[in-house]
Design a protein around this motif. Structure first.
Motif, short mmCIF file in Angstrom:
data_model
loop_
_atom_site.label_atom_id
_atom_site.label_comp_id
_atom_site.label_asym_id
_atom_site.label_seq_id
_atom_site.Cartn_x
_atom_site.Cartn_y
_atom_site.Cartn_z
N GLU A 149 0.64 -1.22 -0.03
CA GLU A 149 0.06 -0.03 -0.12
C GLU A 149 0.81 1.23 -0.09
OE1 GLU A 149 -2.30 0.67 3.55
OE2 GLU A 149 -0.67 -0.25 4.87
N ASN A 150 1.99 1.26 0.35
CA ASN A 150 2.94 2.49 0.41
C ASN A 150 3.70 2.63 -0.91
OD1 ASN A 150 4.89 0.04 0.61
ND2 ASN A 150 5.78 1.01 2.24
N LEU A 151 3.50 1.76 -1.75
CA LEU A 151 3.98 2.00 -3.21
C LEU A 151 3.03 2.83 -4.07
CD1 LEU A 151 6.35 1.53 -5.18
CD2 LEU A 151 5.21 -0.37 -5.93
N ASP A 152 3.62 4.01 -4.53
CA ASP A 152 2.61 5.06 -5.47
C ASP A 152 2.79 4.09 -6.80
OD1 ASP A 152 1.44 6.60 -6.85
OD2 ASP A 152 2.75 8.45 -6.49
N TYR A 153 1.64 3.54 -7.09
CA TYR A 153 1.81 2.82 -8.49
C TYR A 153 1.49 3.55 -9.71
CZ TYR A 153 -3.42 3.76 -7.71
OH TYR A 153 -4.59 4.13 -7.49
N TRP A 168 0.88 -0.75 -23.32
CA TRP A 168 0.01 -1.38 -22.05
C TRP A 168 -0.89 -0.34 -21.70
CZ3 TRP A 168 4.99 0.52 -22.56
CH2 TRP A 168 5.31 1.80 -21.85
N ASP A 169 -2.10 -1.04 -21.21
CA ASP A 169 -3.42 0.24 -20.64
C ASP A 169 -3.71 -0.70 -19.23
OD1 ASP A 169 -3.74 1.55 -23.16
OD2 ASP A 169 -4.27 -0.43 -24.00
N SER A 170 -3.70 0.33 -18.39
CA SER A 170 -4.35 0.15 -17.04
C SER A 170 -5.81 -0.30 -17.14
CB SER A 170 -4.10 1.32 -16.12
OG SER A 170 -4.66 0.91 -14.92
N VAL A 171 -6.13 -1.49 -16.59
CA VAL A 171 -7.68 -1.89 -16.73
C VAL A 171 -8.28 -1.82 -15.54
CG1 VAL A 171 -9.12 -4.05 -16.97
CG2 VAL A 171 -6.96 -3.66 -18.27
N SER A 172 -7.72 -1.97 -14.19
CA SER A 172 -8.48 -1.74 -12.87
C SER A 172 -7.28 -1.71 -11.69
CB SER A 172 -9.32 -2.68 -12.91
OG SER A 172 -8.77 -3.99 -12.46
N VAL A 173 -8.00 -1.17 -10.78
CA VAL A 173 -6.99 -1.20 -9.43
C VAL A 173 -7.89 -1.61 -8.43
CG1 VAL A 173 -5.79 0.21 -7.82
CG2 VAL A 173 -5.56 0.60 -10.43
N LYS A 174 -7.26 -2.39 -7.51
CA LYS A 174 -8.19 -2.98 -6.39
C LYS A 174 -7.58 -3.27 -5.10
CE LYS A 174 -11.05 -6.95 -5.45
NZ LYS A 174 -11.48 -8.30 -5.94
N THR A 175 -7.99 -2.61 -4.10
CA THR A 175 -7.16 -3.07 -2.77
C THR A 175 -7.79 -4.61 -2.28
OG1 THR A 175 -9.28 -2.22 -1.37
CG2 THR A 175 -7.45 -0.74 -1.76
N THR A 176 -6.73 -5.12 -1.56
CA THR A 176 -7.08 -6.41 -1.32
C THR A 176 -6.21 -6.66 0.34
OG1 THR A 176 -6.87 -8.63 -1.90
CG2 THR A 176 -4.88 -7.30 -2.32
N ASN A 177 -6.56 -7.76 0.96
CA ASN A 177 -5.79 -8.23 1.91
C ASN A 177 -6.04 -7.09 3.21
OD1 ASN A 177 -4.43 -9.75 3.81
ND2 ASN A 177 -2.40 -8.86 3.37
N MET A 178 -7.25 -6.65 3.51
CA MET A 178 -7.78 -5.63 4.24
C MET A 178 -7.35 -4.27 3.99
SD MET A 178 -10.04 -7.37 6.35
CE MET A 178 -10.13 -5.92 7.82
N SER A 180 -4.23 -3.62 2.97
CA SER A 180 -2.79 -3.45 2.95
C SER A 180 -2.00 -3.82 1.68
CB SER A 180 -2.18 -4.63 4.03
OG SER A 180 -2.41 -5.85 3.72
N LEU A 181 -2.50 -4.03 0.70
CA LEU A 181 -2.02 -4.36 -0.64
C LEU A 181 -2.88 -3.86 -1.70
CD1 LEU A 181 -1.14 -8.15 -0.25
CD2 LEU A 181 0.31 -6.28 -0.01
N PHE A 182 -2.57 -3.65 -2.93
CA PHE A 182 -3.15 -3.14 -4.18
C PHE A 182 -2.83 -4.10 -5.22
CE2 PHE A 182 -2.88 0.94 -2.13
CZ PHE A 182 -4.00 1.55 -2.50
N LYS A 183 -3.95 -4.69 -6.06
CA LYS A 183 -3.83 -5.27 -7.30
C LYS A 183 -3.93 -4.53 -8.33
CE LYS A 183 -4.22 -10.13 -5.73
NZ LYS A 183 -4.88 -11.29 -6.11
N LEU A 184 -2.89 -4.38 -9.32
CA LEU A 184 -3.14 -3.59 -10.62
C LEU A 184 -3.40 -4.63 -11.77
CD1 LEU A 184 0.05 -1.44 -9.88
CD2 LEU A 184 -2.27 -1.11 -9.02
N LYS A 185 -4.32 -4.33 -12.71
CA LYS A 185 -4.45 -5.07 -13.72
C LYS A 185 -4.28 -4.30 -15.13
CE LYS A 185 -7.88 -7.91 -13.87
NZ LYS A 185 -9.22 -8.43 -14.14
#
Length: 223
Positions: A149-153, A168-178, A180-185
Motif C-alpha cells: 500500500e505504501n508504493l505509489d503505483y 500497455w493499458d491500465s484496466v483496474s486497481v483494487k485493494t486486497t488483504n484488508m 494492505s495491498l493493491f492489485k493492478l491489472k
C-alpha cells in the motif's frame, strides 16, 4: 440459383421427414465446422470453444425444427438456453460474436433455408478472416501486479514496461488483504514473448517479490 435459396420446409406439412431432418442437421454441422476452422485462423483459442462453434449450429437447428412455429415452446427453449449463460465464464467480445454467428446460422438452418445459412456463414466468416489477417496476432495478454500500500503505483512500472512491452493499458486497481495491498491489472503486448520470465523478474524486484500473474485471457485472472 433461385431454388438454392428456397426453404426445404416451404411446401412441407407440419411433419418433418427423416431425410429433411438429416439434410438440415448435416448442413448445420458442416457450417459449424467451417466456422470453427475460420475462427481458429491466427486465433489462440481452446478446443472447447471450437467444439462449441462446430456443434452449436446443428443443436440450434434441431431445436428450431422441433419447436416448429410453437411460440410457447420457443419461449421455453429460449429460457432454457439462457441458463447456460450463468453456468459459463463470460468470454471475450470476439468469442461472444462467434457464438452468436453459430447460433444465427443454426437458426436459419432450422427454418429450412440452407442456402441462406451457407451464404450468411460465408459472408461473416470472410469478414472475420480478412479482419484477423489485417490486424495480425498482437499476442495481447493480461497482467496483474500485487504491490504494498505504501508504493505509489502511478508510473511506478513505466520504465520496466517500456523495456519489455510494445503497449500497455491500465484496466483496474483494487485493494486486497484488508487494504494492505493493491492489485493492478493491465492489458499488455510483449515485445518478445521469450522475455516473459525476465519481465516478471523485473517486476518482482519493484513490487517487493509479491504476486505477479500473466494470463492470455482476462477471465483467467481472479481479482
Amino acid at each position: 440459383m433461385s431454388t438454392f435459396f428456397n426453404g426445404i420446409f416451404d411446401t412441407a406439412t407440419a411433419t418433418i421427414s427423416v431425410s429433411n431432418f438429416l439434410v438440415v442437421v448435416f448442413t448445420a454441422l458442416a457450417i459449424g465446422v467451417f466456422l470453427a476452422l475460420v475462427y481458429r485462423y491466427k486465433e489462440k483459442t481452446t478446443n472447447s470453444l471450437l467444439l462449441c462453434l462446430a456443434l452449436l449450429p446443428a443443436i440450434v437447428s434441431v431445436v428450431i425444427m422441433m419447436v416448429n412455429g410453437n411460440i410457447g415452446a420457443g419461449v421455453a427453449v429460449a429460457g432454457a438456453f439462457s441458463l447456460v449463460r450463468f453456468r459459463s465464464v463470460p468470454g471475450t467480445a470476439k468469442e461472444i460474436a462467434a457464438i452468436f454467428l453459430a447460433m444465427g446460422t443454426g437458426l436459419v438452418c432450422g427454418m429450412g433455408y440452407l442456402g441462406f445459412a451457407a451464404l450468411f456463414a460465408v459472408i461473416l466468416a470472410a469478414g472475420m478472416f480478412i479482419f484477423t489477417a489485417l490486424t495480425g496476432d498482437r499476442s495481447e495478454k493480461y497482467l496483474t501486479i500485487t504491490i504494498p500500500e505504501n508504493l505509489d503505483y502511478s508510473g511506478a512500472f513505466d520504465e520496466i514496461f517500456s523495456d519489455y512491452l510494445t503497449s500497455w493499458d491500465s484496466v483496474s486497481v483494487k485493494t486486497t488483504n484488508m487494504g494492505s495491498l493493491f492489485k493492478l491489472k493491465y492489458r499488455i503486448t510483449m515485445k518478445n514473448a521469450g522475455d516473459e520470465k525476465k519481465f516478471i523478474d523485473a517486476l518482482r524486484t519493484k513490487n517487493g517479490n509479491l504476486e505477479v500473474a500473466i494470463a492470455a485471457s482476462d477471465n483467467s485472472l481472479v481479482m
